[in-house]
Design a protein around this motif. Structure first.
Motif, PDB file in Angstrom:
ATOM      1  N   MET A   1     135.932 -96.036  59.637  1.00  0.00           N
ATOM      2  CA  MET A   1     137.166 -96.447  58.973  1.00  0.00           C
ATOM      3  C   MET A   1     137.802 -95.131  58.520  1.00  0.00           C
ATOM      4  SD  MET A   1     137.090 -99.826  59.015  1.00  0.00           S
ATOM      5  CE  MET A   1     138.125-100.419  57.675  1.00  0.00           C
ATOM      6  N   VAL A   2     138.727 -94.600  59.321  1.00  0.00           N
ATOM      7  CA  VAL A   2     139.138 -93.220  59.120  1.00  0.00           C
ATOM      8  C   VAL A   2     140.629 -93.052  59.387  1.00  0.00           C
ATOM      9  CG1 VAL A   2     138.579 -92.557  61.505  1.00  0.00           C
ATOM     10  CG2 VAL A   2     138.560 -90.820  59.695  1.00  0.00           C
ATOM     11  N   GLY A   3     141.227 -92.102  58.689  1.00  0.00           N
ATOM     12  CA  GLY A   3     142.647 -91.835  58.872  1.00  0.00           C
ATOM     13  C   GLY A   3     142.927 -90.355  58.980  1.00  0.00           C
ATOM     14  N   ALA A   4     144.195 -90.071  59.283  1.00  0.00           N
ATOM     15  CA  ALA A   4     144.678 -88.694  59.327  1.00  0.00           C
ATOM     16  C   ALA A   4     146.080 -88.665  58.753  1.00  0.00           C
ATOM     17  CB  ALA A   4     144.683 -88.170  60.760  1.00  0.00           C
ATOM     18  N   ILE A   5     146.358 -87.646  57.952  1.00  0.00           N
ATOM     19  CA  ILE A   5     147.674 -87.493  57.335  1.00  0.00           C
ATOM     20  C   ILE A   5     148.148 -86.072  57.518  1.00  0.00           C
ATOM     21  CG2 ILE A   5     146.746 -86.923  55.027  1.00  0.00           C
ATOM     22  CD1 ILE A   5     149.116 -88.623  53.888  1.00  0.00           C
ATOM     23  N   GLY A   6     149.459 -85.913  57.740  1.00  0.00           N
ATOM     24  CA  GLY A   6     150.060 -84.596  57.891  1.00  0.00           C
ATOM     25  C   GLY A   6     151.501 -84.622  57.413  1.00  0.00           C
ATOM     26  N   ALA A   7     152.002 -83.479  56.977  1.00  0.00           N
ATOM     27  CA  ALA A   7     153.315 -83.393  56.339  1.00  0.00           C
ATOM     28  C   ALA A   7     154.439 -83.215  57.347  1.00  0.00           C
ATOM     29  CB  ALA A   7     153.328 -82.241  55.342  1.00  0.00           C
ATOM     30  N   TYR A   8     155.568 -83.825  57.030  1.00  0.00           N
ATOM     31  CA  TYR A   8     156.815 -83.580  57.740  1.00  0.00           C
ATOM     32  C   TYR A   8     157.497 -82.348  57.138  1.00  0.00           C
ATOM     33  CZ  TYR A   8     156.916 -87.895  60.463  1.00  0.00           C
ATOM     34  OH  TYR A   8     156.643 -88.877  61.377  1.00  0.00           O
ATOM     35  N   PRO A   9     158.408 -81.715  57.877  1.00  0.00           N
ATOM     36  CA  PRO A   9     159.147 -80.575  57.312  1.00  0.00           C
ATOM     37  C   PRO A   9     159.986 -81.001  56.109  1.00  0.00           C
ATOM     38  CG  PRO A   9     159.420 -80.684  59.697  1.00  0.00           C
ATOM     39  CD  PRO A   9     158.758 -81.963  59.281  1.00  0.00           C
ATOM     40  N   GLU A  10     160.235 -80.089  55.226  1.00  0.00           N
ATOM     41  CA  GLU A  10     161.055 -80.369  54.049  1.00  0.00           C
ATOM     42  C   GLU A  10     162.420 -80.890  54.481  1.00  0.00           C
ATOM     43  OE1 GLU A  10     162.621 -78.110  49.967  1.00  0.00           O
ATOM     44  OE2 GLU A  10     161.263 -77.093  51.368  1.00  0.00           O
ATOM     45  N   GLY A  11     162.894 -81.915  53.800  1.00  0.00           N
ATOM     46  CA  GLY A  11     164.185 -82.503  54.123  1.00  0.00           C
ATOM     47  C   GLY A  11     164.124 -83.674  55.072  1.00  0.00           C
ATOM     48  N   ALA A  12     162.954 -83.967  55.622  1.00  0.00           N
ATOM     49  CA  ALA A  12     162.800 -85.104  56.533  1.00  0.00           C
ATOM     50  C   ALA A  12     162.880 -86.416  55.744  1.00  0.00           C
ATOM     51  CB  ALA A  12     161.478 -85.016  57.273  1.00  0.00           C
ATOM     52  N   GLU A  13     163.104 -87.508  56.456  1.00  0.00           N
ATOM     53  CA  GLU A  13     163.220 -88.821  55.811  1.00  0.00           C
ATOM     54  C   GLU A  13     161.932 -89.216  55.093  1.00  0.00           C
ATOM     55  OE1 GLU A  13     164.162 -93.508  56.978  1.00  0.00           O
ATOM     56  OE2 GLU A  13     164.081 -91.958  58.535  1.00  0.00           O
ATOM     57  N   HIS A  14     160.798 -88.866  55.674  1.00  0.00           N
ATOM     58  CA  HIS A  14     159.493 -89.139  55.078  1.00  0.00           C
ATOM     59  C   HIS A  14     158.784 -87.820  54.781  1.00  0.00           C
ATOM     60  CE1 HIS A  14     160.410 -92.875  57.300  1.00  0.00           C
ATOM     61  NE2 HIS A  14     159.773 -93.460  56.299  1.00  0.00           N
ATOM     62  N   ASP A  15     157.876 -87.867  53.829  1.00  0.00           N
ATOM     63  CA  ASP A  15     157.117 -86.668  53.469  1.00  0.00           C
ATOM     64  C   ASP A  15     155.862 -86.495  54.324  1.00  0.00           C
ATOM     65  OD1 ASP A  15     158.666 -85.776  51.024  1.00  0.00           O
ATOM     66  OD2 ASP A  15     158.165 -87.838  50.459  1.00  0.00           O
ATOM     67  N   PHE A  16     155.243 -87.612  54.717  1.00  0.00           N
ATOM     68  CA  PHE A  16     154.000 -87.563  55.479  1.00  0.00           C
ATOM     69  C   PHE A  16     153.999 -88.621  56.571  1.00  0.00           C
ATOM     70  CE2 PHE A  16     152.759 -85.947  51.277  1.00  0.00           C
ATOM     71  CZ  PHE A  16     152.011 -84.824  51.604  1.00  0.00           C
ATOM     72  N   GLU A  17     153.219 -88.365  57.612  1.00  0.00           N
ATOM     73  CA  GLU A  17     152.846 -89.384  58.595  1.00  0.00           C
ATOM     74  C   GLU A  17     151.366 -89.676  58.398  1.00  0.00           C
ATOM     75  OE1 GLU A  17     153.488 -92.127  61.677  1.00  0.00           O
ATOM     76  OE2 GLU A  17     155.017 -90.741  60.916  1.00  0.00           O
ATOM     77  N   LEU A  18     151.025 -90.964  58.334  1.00  0.00           N
ATOM     78  CA  LEU A  18     149.636 -91.386  58.189  1.00  0.00           C
ATOM     79  C   LEU A  18     149.276 -92.310  59.341  1.00  0.00           C
ATOM     80  CD1 LEU A  18     147.043 -91.550  56.326  1.00  0.00           C
ATOM     81  CD2 LEU A  18     148.057 -93.634  55.394  1.00  0.00           C
ATOM     82  N   ARG A  19     148.087 -92.127  59.878  1.00  0.00           N
ATOM     83  CA  ARG A  19     147.541 -93.069  60.855  1.00  0.00           C
ATOM     84  C   ARG A  19     146.159 -93.496  60.380  1.00  0.00           C
ATOM     85  NH1 ARG A  19     147.998 -90.606  66.743  1.00  0.00           N
ATOM     86  NH2 ARG A  19     147.448 -92.752  67.343  1.00  0.00           N
ATOM     87  N   THR A  20     145.845 -94.777  60.564  1.00  0.00           N
ATOM     88  CA  THR A  20     144.545 -95.290  60.157  1.00  0.00           C
ATOM     89  C   THR A  20     143.892 -96.016  61.326  1.00  0.00           C
ATOM     90  OG1 THR A  20     145.655 -97.245  59.229  1.00  0.00           O
ATOM     91  CG2 THR A  20     145.051 -95.509  57.705  1.00  0.00           C
ATOM     92  N   PHE A  21     142.642 -95.663  61.567  1.00  0.00           N
ATOM     93  CA  PHE A  21     141.865 -96.235  62.667  1.00  0.00           C
ATOM     94  C   PHE A  21     140.688 -96.994  62.066  1.00  0.00           C
ATOM     95  CE2 PHE A  21     143.703 -92.124  63.847  1.00  0.00           C
ATOM     96  CZ  PHE A  21     144.545 -92.515  64.884  1.00  0.00           C
ATOM     97  N   ALA A  22     140.540 -98.254  62.473  1.00  0.00           N
ATOM     98  CA  ALA A  22     139.520 -99.100  61.844  1.00  0.00           C
ATOM     99  C   ALA A  22     138.678 -99.832  62.878  1.00  0.00           C
ATOM    100  CB  ALA A  22     140.190-100.087  60.899  1.00  0.00           C
ATOM    101  N   PRO A  23     138.038 -99.097  63.794  1.00  0.00           N
ATOM    102  CA  PRO A  23     137.170 -99.786  64.756  1.00  0.00           C
ATOM    103  C   PRO A  23     136.037-100.538  64.076  1.00  0.00           C
ATOM    104  CG  PRO A  23     136.782 -97.405  64.808  1.00  0.00           C
ATOM    105  CD  PRO A  23     138.027 -97.631  63.997  1.00  0.00           C
TER     106      PRO A  23
END
Length: 282
Positions: free
Chosen positions: A189-211
């Protein structure tokens, strides 16, 4: 043996203002006298990330009790089912004890859901496990993700019930580029998060994998956003208020808002829209 009867059934789209672009949850509005096995079979049949069953509260502080099932088992807590079930309960005539909030009873205890004009917000429950991942598990995730150890800025157990762990990667593009081999971490049950460049609509992208729950990739995950928010805001890796994009790689457009208050409480907010109403025979 209980005679099957028609029960109210609602499907709610959570975390997107665009219809059918969030994460759906199926809600059976009356779970009274439905057995554990029947609940599990319904969750397997709907084949959504989660299916929930609303029951009478067992404590006077709560407005209702919620049981939450993935296709493979029951969870003590999950985020988008919490918001979606609260919306379904209100839409079906539920009257909370307090006008500004709903209190849900679940396996993780009592969870407060604030009622906003357009959004609902839940208070992140305490983590039951935190701290850095052990080297062996981290290596397995890195291998499954197809990345290098130097690509990982930080890693952490962020478990508030489902068993979450997360890797912090340098950028949102790094997160979106992942094409994990989940056969290498079938229980994860694991995810990954990373930042968008300053000024983007969102601050982070998150993905979650739940096999581990039978869900290869969750379109939008409230529970992981909650515990990741507790981690990132406490360490200063994120501001006290930020916006997360999720679901991009699976054709969804979810937005999750995370806010850490001065007392340390982290609130996870998003829209929750009823799109299906009907009955289910159980």
């Amino acid at each position: 043996m209980t005679v099957p009867r028609d029960r109210s059934f609602v499907q709610v789209d959570v975390f997107s203002t665009r219809p059918f672009q969030g994460n759906p949850v199926a809600v059976v509005m009356d779970g009274t006298d439905v057995t554990d096995d029947e609940m599990q079979r319904v969750a397997q049949w709907t084949n959504l990330s989660e299916t929930t069953f609303v029951l009478p509260a067992t404590t006077p502080e709560a407005d209702y009790r919620l049981r939450i099932f993935t296709p493979q088992g029951e969870l003590p807590f999950a985020g988008h089912p919490t918001l979606g079930s609260a919306r379904a309960w209100l839409a079906c005539g539920g009257v909370p004890r307090h006008t500004d909030r709903v209190v849900q009873e679940c396996g993780a205890g009592l969870v407060t859901v604030r009622r906003g004009t357009d959004m609902l917000s839940f208070a992140a429950p305490p983590r039951i496990r935190e701290g850095a991942l052990d080297d062996a598990y981290l290596h397995r995730i890195i291998k499954a993700f197809g990345i290098q150890a130097e690509d990982v800025l930080a890693h952490q157990w962020v478990d508030n019930g489902p068993g979450w762990a997360v890797l912090h990667l340098p950028t949102a593009d790094d997160v979106l580029a992942l094409d994990p081999d989940l056969s290498l971490i079938p229980e994860a049950m694991v995810g990954a998060i990373g930042a968008y460049p300053e000024g983007a609509e969102h601050d982070f992208e998150l993905r979650t994998f739940a096999p581990g729950c039978g869900v290869p990739e969750d379109p939008a995950c409230g529970s992981m956003n909650a515990s990741v928010g507790q981690w990132l805001t406490a360490t200063g890796a994120a501001p006290s208020a930020y916006r997360v994009s999720q679901g991009t790689r699976v054709g969804r457009a979810a937005t999750i808002e995370v806010n850490a208050e001065a007392d340390g409480t982290v609130w996870v907010s998003g829209t929750a829209t009823v799109l299906v109403r009907g009955t289910i025979t159980l």
